[in-house]
Enzyme design. Sequence first.
Site, short mmCIF file in Angstrom:
data_model
loop_
_atom_site.label_atom_id
_atom_site.label_comp_id
_atom_site.label_asym_id
_atom_site.label_seq_id
_atom_site.Cartn_x
_atom_site.Cartn_y
_atom_site.Cartn_z
N PHE A 69 46.02 40.01 40.05
CA PHE A 69 46.29 41.44 40.19
C PHE A 69 45.15 42.27 39.62
O PHE A 69 44.38 41.80 38.79
CB PHE A 69 47.60 41.80 39.49
CG PHE A 69 48.80 41.41 40.28
CD1 PHE A 69 49.41 42.30 41.15
CD2 PHE A 69 49.31 40.12 40.19
CE1 PHE A 69 50.51 41.93 41.90
CE2 PHE A 69 50.42 39.73 40.94
CZ PHE A 69 51.01 40.63 41.79
N CYS A 70 45.11 43.53 40.04
CA CYS A 70 44.11 44.50 39.58
C CYS A 70 44.10 44.57 38.05
O CYS A 70 45.18 44.63 37.47
CB CYS A 70 44.46 45.87 40.16
SG CYS A 70 43.37 47.18 39.63
N PRO A 71 42.97 44.59 37.38
CA PRO A 71 41.62 44.54 37.94
C PRO A 71 41.02 43.13 37.95
O PRO A 71 39.80 42.98 37.90
CB PRO A 71 40.84 45.44 36.99
CG PRO A 71 41.48 45.18 35.65
CD PRO A 71 42.93 44.87 35.93
#
Lengths: 131, 77
Positions: B14-16
């Site tokens: 998942f981000c980042p």
Amino acid sequence: MMGTERISIILVSEDREDLQMAGMIASVGAVSGNEVTVLVSMNALKYFLKGADDKAPAAGQMGEMLERKKAPSFKTLFEQAAELGDARIHPCSMAMDVLGVEWRDLETFMKEPMGLTKFLDDAKGGQVWSF
Amino acid sequence: MMGEKRQIDARGSFCPGPLMELIAGMKAAKVGDELEVLSTDKGSAADIPEWVKKVGHEILATIEENGVWHITVRKAK
């Protein structure tokens, strides 16, 4: 081209969501060419002791989901901010005194202890975020 | 100048996460090298090109195939 800005983050919370968001801003901010300074104080500092568990309590549903899904841990994000983006992550000297810990007790990516006078002076004219 | 091509598999992260994996790869890469990031995170597919533009590298392609984004970047400096 890159525009350098100063980003100052003050981190005091022990909630997973706050720690995660602060880590995201620190890492993405730092690798985008900004000068990032983080002051870690209050309930957040214990997570930055060497070998400390980074399983911070979730404040709500999102925090629980972050744990179940494959989000990078907030500690990894701060480490990447320092290593890949030269973010400066400082423990608050007051919180260290209260907790009774020395600089050597903290993770190796943590810079020297910092007081509020220096933090506020460094933060002048830039973005300030608090979590 | 023909650089090397490398793939960074950040699927499931998942981000980042995918952006940070790309940046770690960019640090190790030489000017002219091409890095292709594989990501299943929709936010990263938008955020990675923003980062690339901001720091002055070059986006060669952004393609989505069966829920996987392939973002190809050339190290420009």
